[in-house]
Design an enzyme around this catalytic site. Structure first.
Site, short mmCIF file in Angstrom:
data_model
loop_
_atom_site.label_atom_id
_atom_site.label_comp_id
_atom_site.label_asym_id
_atom_site.label_seq_id
_atom_site.Cartn_x
_atom_site.Cartn_y
_atom_site.Cartn_z
CD GLU A 81 -6.75 58.45 19.70
OE1 GLU A 81 -7.28 59.43 19.21
OE2 GLU A 81 -5.54 58.40 20.03
CB CYS B 43 -10.03 62.14 17.45
SG CYS B 43 -8.77 62.40 18.69
CB SER C 214 -1.49 68.37 16.65
OG SER C 214 -2.60 67.52 16.45
CG HIS D 270 -11.97 66.34 17.34
ND1 HIS D 270 -12.31 65.46 18.35
CD2 HIS D 270 -10.62 66.40 17.36
CE1 HIS D 270 -11.22 65.04 18.94
NE2 HIS D 270 -10.18 65.58 18.36
CE LYS E 227 -5.72 79.20 19.35
NZ LYS E 227 -4.35 78.66 19.46
CG ASN F 219 -9.44 65.01 23.05
OD1 ASN F 219 -10.44 64.60 22.47
ND2 ASN F 219 -8.26 65.11 22.47
#
Lengths: 455, 455
Positions: free
Chosen positions: B86, B120, B212, B250, B259, B330
């Site tokens: 990306e 992603c 997000s 991811h 989480k 990331n």
């Protein structure tokens, strides 16, 4: 569980192009170009373009909705959705996610696939991906849907008349009227800067027209060579252009399509593989036998000679696929499939049993030659119904002609709008057909909003 | 002709990340953030970034070359090459065409595939495409190669410490040690503006961090639900987290991975499908049974309670995959596969026979949950050899730490360089390992030139 699928290919198609267009003859006069420069030199008749209310997202929303409605496909029956495009509105969020709006409405969010990118080849990549999915172990029995959508615009100058705009949708599944001959496929991929879009803030590409044409023809030669090799390995006999009924080319402008078919003729002549090259042709081409590859791409005399001897075959095997590309212009990823649509439109009732060779080219570069076997198919997935649904004549006839001045004015506005935020459009959908999606607003966070013309 | 391939999956992997990095603790102090905001709040340790001599093209050139050399793969044996990214350097010319330089050298230009784009998720799309190709009728018996390459950089502000950079390569073919369970796949795709890149001239995204995160967790729930449904249909028994040995997510930042696993635990609790939820856990989670879906995504108390009860399972099933994402940051498309690489690195000798569940997320949004069955495999395509080749410890150890000031200075320079032309870089490869490609020049036509560090 889904049974092993057979005869995977294109079940249904639809095409959308903006109704707003400009005549190449008028553009020629306006630009002060010599008469015939665009109409004969490029071989183009007319060019479609997006006004401020249309873009690649609205066109694909329109085309997908139209296909689902006209073939009565339940949106829940779509299991994969792939988009090919080189018109970047967002560098991260795919056009596919915009199209998900149409499927979320009816609760289907389980749809694989994203956008495929490489210049005009992205649509072919998306198509191959969808077909492969149906043939893979992960297929879940549902349809694939391929969308090719692009708006081709160029800065003022010689490339401007080679613009165009369209969206094509293709439904993919087994028992198709348009079946892939999966083992006949020749690709040529290479690192070249013939046409690219490195100026990120501008919608316009950087183009080396001459280099791009040579790259196209070299890639064509290379793909054809591989395609022939695979054919010979598979069928035990050599391939020549007489082994296919139609040849469909990616069409940046029609003149290059003429040159391309002539090139294949010349390739056959060089390989001595074709009985159709008669004495007269042989004599005409003999002087060029000694040219190096490079020289042969540059020789105008060779170009003329081959086009002349290949003319009759071009008229029979290529000309039926040239209508939409000549009338709408370069549609980038949609271009090759708009050419194929033209063939279905012109010859639908007589296509069963025919072989069609397709040549896909994307600058940068990526190219593949592949082939279809055509069968009439079962309604609604039949060649004749596809031609009826697409209604190419109707769409071409109902267009609105802009003057060159208005066309140029539109492109100027679009230059400011590209990559911009915080504006509303005129919301003028008066030129659009009922059912067409159009852009109404881009808000301060760049979020885009569309409406659908009722009717 | 190729025989029907079995056990298609990942045969080999390699990873590259820039040796230039900044410690999150130092960044915290420099930014005046509260202690632990990045290291505990985000769960991140360190962040890699490209200096002016590296970019997504150079990183992928490095990673592809390294994989081919280390596993002794003849470049002619590659029949498909797919890139997920990306990080847009050119809007039309694919990264794949840059990589073709490595294959043209040895005469192989017959390589299908282009770039796949959606945030992603592009790497997962590329991976699925490659696997499907091997399982399709058009497979020609050669290997597929998948490249995930991204540079994640953010404007000054709260998102900046969630950057990172890496390229991952994966060789695809039959009889793999990492086999796809093709029928176990749940996707969730939707139209959302949670993270996107509409400002074309800037490398930085527009991010709504809170939205997000909610989108990620909602997509996770939806994919997990579908994954479980497919499992039950196929296996005739219900699925819970005890049916997989490892879960790989991811990882935009590690806290979200914590989480996410807790969320799956809560999902199992709600579905009442898991014997592992003991009395104590049941009591702790009972108060949240009545929350609506929306409320449950926002409830901090629920988050804490689930993370607490899931802690032991998290340590066993998730923690082994968190090393590289915590150390490098990331990596967008490469992030999920860097997490999987961490698992191979940490557990390689004990992984045979294990099931790994993967969750891929791309903003915009596209998400899929899928799974692997692991087998030791045959050298060089064995789990232990993949771990050896990747040399994760070695690569992490040999990094160079930048101060926050130098990191910020680098990003400032990169802001000017993004989308620019007509410059030469410092050509300083002193921090790079031998064999690393680096950017030397972008000429006046935006053409990019790379060199390879000798050694």
């Amino acid at each position: 569980m889904a049974s092993q699928p057979k005869d995977v290919g294109i079940l249904a198609m639809d095409i959308y192009f903006p109704p707003t267009s400009v005549q190449q003859e008028a553009l020629e006069a306006h630009d002060g170009a010599s008469k015939g420069k665009y109409t004969i030199g490029l071989g183009q008749d007319c060019m479609a373009f997006c006004t401020e209310v249309e873009d690649v997202i609205s066109m694909s929303l329109t085309a997908v909705t139209s296909l689902l409605e006209k073939y009565k496909i339940d949106p829940k029956q779509i299991g994969r959705l792939e988009v090919g495009s080189e018109t970047v509105i967002d560098k991260s969020k795919s056009i596919k996610t915009f199209l998900m709006q149409l499927f979320e409405e009816c609760g289907n969010t389980d749809i694989e696939g994203v956008d495929s990118t490489n210049a005009c080849y992205g649509g072919t990549a998306a198509l191959f991906n969808c077909v492969n999915w149906v043939e893979s172990n992960s297929w879940d029995g549902r349809y694939g849907l391929v969308v090719c959508t692009d708006s081709a615009v160029y800065a003022e100058g010689p490339a401007r008349p080679t613009g165009g705009a369209a969206a094509i949708t293709m439904l993919i599944g087994p028992d198709a009227p348009v079946v892939f001959e999966s083992k006949l496929r020749g690709s040529h991929m290479s690192h070249v800067y013939d046409f690219y879009k490195p100026d990120l803030a501008s919608e316009y590409p950087v183009v080396d027209g001459k280099l791009s044409q040579t790259c196209y023809l070299m890639a064509l030669d290379s793909c054809y060579k591989r395609f022939c090799e695979k054919f010979e390995k598979l069928e035990g006999s050599s391939f020549s252009i007489s082994d296919a009924d139609y040849f469909v080319f990616h069409s940046p402008y029609n003149k290059l399509v003429q040159k391309s078919f002539a090139r294949l003729y010349f390739d056959d002549f060089l390989r001595n593989s074709s009985s159709f090259v008669d004495e007269v042709a042989r004599e005409k081409l003999a002087p060029y036998l000694s040219l190096s590859g490079d020289e042969s791409y540059q020789s105008r005399d060779l170009e003329k000679a081959t086009q002349q001897v290949a003319k009759q075959l071009y008229d029979a095997k290529v000309q039926p696929s040239t209508l939409i590309p000549k009338q709408v212009g370069n549609m980038y990823t949609a271009s090759l499939y708009a050419a194929f649509s033209s063939l279905l439109h012109n010859k639908n009732s007589s296509l069963a049993g025919k072989r069609v060779v397709m040549f896909s080219y994307g600058s940068g570069l990526t190219a593949t030659m592949f082939s279809f076997q055509l069968r009439e198919g079962q309604y609604p997935f039949s060649l004749s119904n596809i031609a009826t649904v697409m209604d190419v004549s109707g769409k071409l006839k109902s267009r609105h002609e802009f003057t060159p001045e208005n066309f140029i004015q539109t492109l100027k506005l679009m230059e400011h709008r590209y990559g911009a935020k915080d504006f509303v459009t005129s919301k003028d959908s008066s030129l659009l057909s009922p059912g067409t999606y159009y852009l109404t607003q881009v808000d301060s966070l760049y979020r885009r909003f569309y409406a659908k013309k009722s009717g």
